[in-house]
Each structure stands twice: as C-alpha cells, then as structure tokens.
Design a protein around this motif. Structure first.
Motif, PDB file in Angstrom:
ATOM      1  N   THR A 198       0.838  -1.195   0.000  1.00 47.22           N
ATOM      2  CA  THR A 198       0.000   0.000   0.000  1.00 47.22           C
ATOM      3  C   THR A 198       0.872   1.244   0.000  1.00 47.22           C
ATOM      4  O   THR A 198       1.860   1.312   0.742  1.00 47.22           O
ATOM      5  CB  THR A 198      -0.913   0.014   1.236  1.00 47.22           C
ATOM      6  N   ASP A 199       0.526   2.206  -0.845  1.00 52.57           N
ATOM      7  CA  ASP A 199       1.293   3.446  -0.924  1.00 52.57           C
ATOM      8  C   ASP A 199       1.415   4.099   0.447  1.00 52.57           C
ATOM      9  O   ASP A 199       0.450   4.126   1.236  1.00 52.57           O
ATOM     10  CB  ASP A 199       0.614   4.427  -1.891  1.00 52.57           C
ATOM     11  N   GLN A 200       2.601   4.650   0.719  1.00 53.03           N
ATOM     12  CA  GLN A 200       2.868   5.421   1.930  1.00 53.03           C
ATOM     13  C   GLN A 200       2.762   4.588   3.208  1.00 53.03           C
ATOM     14  O   GLN A 200       2.645   5.130   4.307  1.00 53.03           O
ATOM     15  CB  GLN A 200       1.924   6.632   2.025  1.00 53.03           C
ATOM     16  N   VAL A 201       2.801   3.261   3.058  1.00 51.46           N
ATOM     17  CA  VAL A 201       2.774   2.373   4.217  1.00 51.46           C
ATOM     18  C   VAL A 201       4.028   1.504   4.174  1.00 51.46           C
ATOM     19  O   VAL A 201       4.325   0.882   3.140  1.00 51.46           O
ATOM     20  CB  VAL A 201       1.522   1.479   4.229  1.00 51.46           C
ATOM     21  N   ALA A 202       4.782   1.482   5.266  1.00 59.42           N
ATOM     22  CA  ALA A 202       6.008   0.700   5.318  1.00 59.42           C
ATOM     23  C   ALA A 202       5.699  -0.794   5.286  1.00 59.42           C
ATOM     24  O   ALA A 202       4.710  -1.255   5.853  1.00 59.42           O
ATOM     25  CB  ALA A 202       6.794   1.036   6.587  1.00 59.42           C
ATOM     26  N   GLY A 203       6.568  -1.520   4.598  1.00 59.46           N
ATOM     27  CA  GLY A 203       6.407  -2.964   4.550  1.00 59.46           C
ATOM     28  C   GLY A 203       5.362  -3.406   3.551  1.00 59.46           C
ATOM     29  O   GLY A 203       4.701  -2.587   2.890  1.00 59.46           O
ATOM     30  N   ALA A 204       5.224  -4.716   3.418  1.00 59.98           N
ATOM     31  CA  ALA A 204       4.259  -5.293   2.489  1.00 59.98           C
ATOM     32  C   ALA A 204       3.638  -6.535   3.111  1.00 59.98           C
ATOM     33  O   ALA A 204       4.235  -7.174   3.983  1.00 59.98           O
ATOM     34  CB  ALA A 204       4.927  -5.647   1.165  1.00 59.98           C
ATOM     35  N   TYR A 205       2.441  -6.860   2.663  1.00 61.80           N
ATOM     36  CA  TYR A 205       1.738  -8.037   3.163  1.00 61.80           C
ATOM     37  C   TYR A 205       1.900  -9.163   2.147  1.00 61.80           C
ATOM     38  O   TYR A 205       1.646  -8.978   0.954  1.00 61.80           O
ATOM     39  CB  TYR A 205       0.264  -7.720   3.367  1.00 61.80           C
ATOM     40  N   THR A 206       2.354 -10.326   2.609  1.00 59.84           N
ATOM     41  CA  THR A 206       2.555 -11.460   1.711  1.00 59.84           C
ATOM     42  C   THR A 206       1.757 -12.663   2.193  1.00 59.84           C
ATOM     43  O   THR A 206       1.420 -12.790   3.379  1.00 59.84           O
ATOM     44  CB  THR A 206       4.039 -11.842   1.617  1.00 59.84           C
ATOM     45  N   GLY A 207       1.479 -13.553   1.276  1.00 61.73           N
ATOM     46  CA  GLY A 207       0.751 -14.764   1.612  1.00 61.73           C
ATOM     47  C   GLY A 207       0.593 -15.638   0.386  1.00 61.73           C
ATOM     48  O   GLY A 207       1.084 -15.311  -0.706  1.00 61.73           O
ATOM     49  N   THR A 208      -0.097 -16.750   0.547  1.00 62.13           N
ATOM     50  CA  THR A 208      -0.326 -17.694  -0.545  1.00 62.13           C
ATOM     51  C   THR A 208      -1.796 -18.088  -0.568  1.00 62.13           C
ATOM     52  O   THR A 208      -2.390 -18.344   0.485  1.00 62.13           O
ATOM     53  CB  THR A 208       0.547 -18.950  -0.382  1.00 62.13           C
ATOM     54  N   VAL A 209      -2.368 -18.119  -1.760  1.00 65.21           N
ATOM     55  CA  VAL A 209      -3.752 -18.568  -1.927  1.00 65.21           C
ATOM     56  C   VAL A 209      -3.790 -19.637  -3.014  1.00 65.21           C
ATOM     57  O   VAL A 209      -2.969 -19.643  -3.937  1.00 65.21           O
ATOM     58  CB  VAL A 209      -4.688 -17.399  -2.302  1.00 65.21           C
ATOM     59  N   THR A 210      -4.733 -20.558  -2.879  1.00 62.07           N
ATOM     60  CA  THR A 210      -4.909 -21.630  -3.856  1.00 62.07           C
ATOM     61  C   THR A 210      -6.346 -21.619  -4.350  1.00 62.07           C
ATOM     62  O   THR A 210      -7.270 -21.424  -3.561  1.00 62.07           O
ATOM     63  CB  THR A 210      -4.576 -22.995  -3.237  1.00 62.07           C
ATOM     64  N   ALA A 211      -6.508 -21.810  -5.653  1.00 59.51           N
ATOM     65  CA  ALA A 211      -7.860 -21.725  -6.215  1.00 59.51           C
ATOM     66  C   ALA A 211      -8.053 -22.767  -7.313  1.00 59.51           C
ATOM     67  O   ALA A 211      -7.205 -22.910  -8.195  1.00 59.51           O
ATOM     68  CB  ALA A 211      -8.115 -20.336  -6.784  1.00 59.51           C
ATOM     69  N   PRO A 212      -9.181 -23.508  -7.285  1.00 57.87           N
ATOM     70  CA  PRO A 212      -9.590 -24.327  -8.429  1.00 57.87           C
ATOM     71  C   PRO A 212     -10.386 -23.449  -9.400  1.00 57.87           C
ATOM     72  O   PRO A 212     -11.199 -22.622  -8.978  1.00 57.87           O
ATOM     73  CB  PRO A 212     -10.471 -25.408  -7.794  1.00 57.87           C
ATOM     74  N   LEU A 213     -10.143 -23.625 -10.693  1.00 54.23           N
ATOM     75  CA  LEU A 213     -10.854 -22.878 -11.716  1.00 54.23           C
ATOM     76  C   LEU A 213     -11.431 -23.848 -12.740  1.00 54.23           C
ATOM     77  O   LEU A 213     -10.783 -24.852 -13.097  1.00 54.23           O
ATOM     78  CB  LEU A 213      -9.944 -21.873 -12.423  1.00 54.23           C
ATOM     79  N   VAL A 214     -12.627 -23.554 -13.228  1.00 53.54           N
ATOM     80  CA  VAL A 214     -13.278 -24.406 -14.220  1.00 53.54           C
ATOM     81  C   VAL A 214     -13.867 -23.522 -15.322  1.00 53.54           C
ATOM     82  O   VAL A 214     -14.237 -22.373 -15.081  1.00 53.54           O
ATOM     83  CB  VAL A 214     -14.387 -25.276 -13.597  1.00 53.54           C
ATOM     84  N   GLY A 215     -13.931 -24.082 -16.518  1.00 55.77           N
ATOM     85  CA  GLY A 215     -14.500 -23.328 -17.627  1.00 55.77           C
ATOM     86  C   GLY A 215     -14.262 -24.037 -18.940  1.00 55.77           C
ATOM     87  O   GLY A 215     -14.242 -25.276 -19.004  1.00 55.77           O
TER      88      GLY A 215
END
Length: 210
Positions: free
Chosen positions: A147-164
């Motif tokens: 986020t602009d003007q905010v120190a540091g960053a938020y990290t993580g991992t997400v998993t998603a199934p997709l169909v189509g």
C-alpha cells in the motif's frame, strides 16, 4: 467500453495468428484424404514419441485496463495425452495496480503475484464443436501487496480451483491459439485478500499460444 476493447484486441490477435499459421504449418502435418492429422499417431498409425506430443508456448492472463490495471504472463508446457486430452503446467506472474480511491481513499495498492498451475483440457464434443475443451485447473499464487505510503508489504499464498472452457484454433499439429474463460471457485468478494489478488472478479479471461 473496456469489454469492447478487449474483444477487439482478442479478435485482432486471432486473425493475425490464423494468417501466420497458413505460412508456418508444421511439415509433419500430412493430410490423409483431406482429414486433419492425428495428434498422437503418425499418418501410418504408429504412436508418436513423447517429445512429439509436447507443446510449448505461453500466454497473457489476468489482463484488465483502467482501475485496476492488471497484466500477467504465463509460460506453458503441455502434453497431448490422447487425441482429445491435454495436460499441462504453467508458471505465472501477474502485476496489478489499484489507483487511489478504489480500495483506499488516498492510497493506491500494488500487488505482485508469482505462482504456478496444473491444468487439464478435454475436447468433449469433437463431432459437434471440434476444438472446444472443458478446462479445469488448480492454481497456487504467492502474492505481495504493498500500500502506498505504508512501510512494509503483506505477503501470503492462496490456492484456487478454476473451471470453464477453452476454444483452440489450431495452427499446426502441436501449436494453436487458445481463448480460455474460467470461473474461480475460491473467489470471495467479502475477503479483501481474495478481492485484491483476483482483481475484484471471479472470472478469468486468458489468451495463450501452445
């Protein structure tokens, strides 16, 4: 208006790819009495070796224009398992930028995403609609949200199934232009992380070449 621009952009790419394909047809694609060559066998009926069933390419994914702006790239390796089944893997990178006012009043958000996916494509009604595939995949994404003007960053991992579905316009036996439309089964609009990482929509539109 943005949707119209996207459709025109995709149509132009498909048209140019078809014209290119007429000049670059695979010399192994020998026609037998006007029929397209088999994807896993030679014209003489012998199984193709592993290397000749591989497909290499890449694609553009997650593209949006405006706010948010998003663009991604995804190299692909796929394997023609049967005449109607393709399996593959892909690495992915996506850049997304939310301008100030979309999420926070005076701050923008930048998200970098790295990950991979495994997918299956099955041509389910070739006698009626050839080159139309059911498409399923599992995608894992590691993200860094700043986020602009905010120190540091938020990290993580997400998993998603997709169909189509995917429509493939073949150019040669081992290469085609693919237009894919998927639905993210893990999308949660009430979850800020899910909302930001997936660009505020459960739908994924992807253009790829393999």
């Amino acid at each position: 208006m943005n949707h119209i621009r996207k459709l025109l952009f995709i149509a132009a790419l498909l048209s140019s790819s078809l014209a290119f394909g007429q000049l670059t047809e695979d010399p192994d694609d020998r026609r037998d009495q006007g029929r397209d060559p088999l994807k896993t066998q030679t014209p003489e009926g012998r199984p193709l070796p592993f290397g000749q069933r591989l497909r290499f390419g890449g694609g553009i994914n997650g593209f949006q224009f405006g706010n948010p702006f998003s663009i991604g790239v995804a190299p692909v390796v796929a394997y023609q398992a049967t005449e109607h089944l393709i399996v593959g893997v892909s690495a992915t990178y996506t850049y997304t930028r939310y301008k100030p006012g979309y999420i926070y009043a005076n701050q923008g958000v930048t998200i970098n995403q790295y990950g991979g996916r495994g997918f299956l494509m099955y041509e389910f009604i070739p006698s009626i609609l050839p080159n139309l595939y059911l498409h399923g995949e599992l995608q894992s994404t590691t993200y860094q949200s700043k986020t602009d003007q905010v120190a540091g960053a938020y990290t993580g991992t997400v998993t998603a199934p997709l169909v189509g579905v995917t429509y493939m316009q073949p150019i040669s036996r081992r290469f085609g232009v693919n237009l894919t439309a998927l639905y993210n089964l893990n999308y949660k609009p009430s979850d800020p992380i899910s909302y930001q990482v997936y660009g505020g929509t459960p739908f994924v539109l992807r253009l790829s070449f393999f």
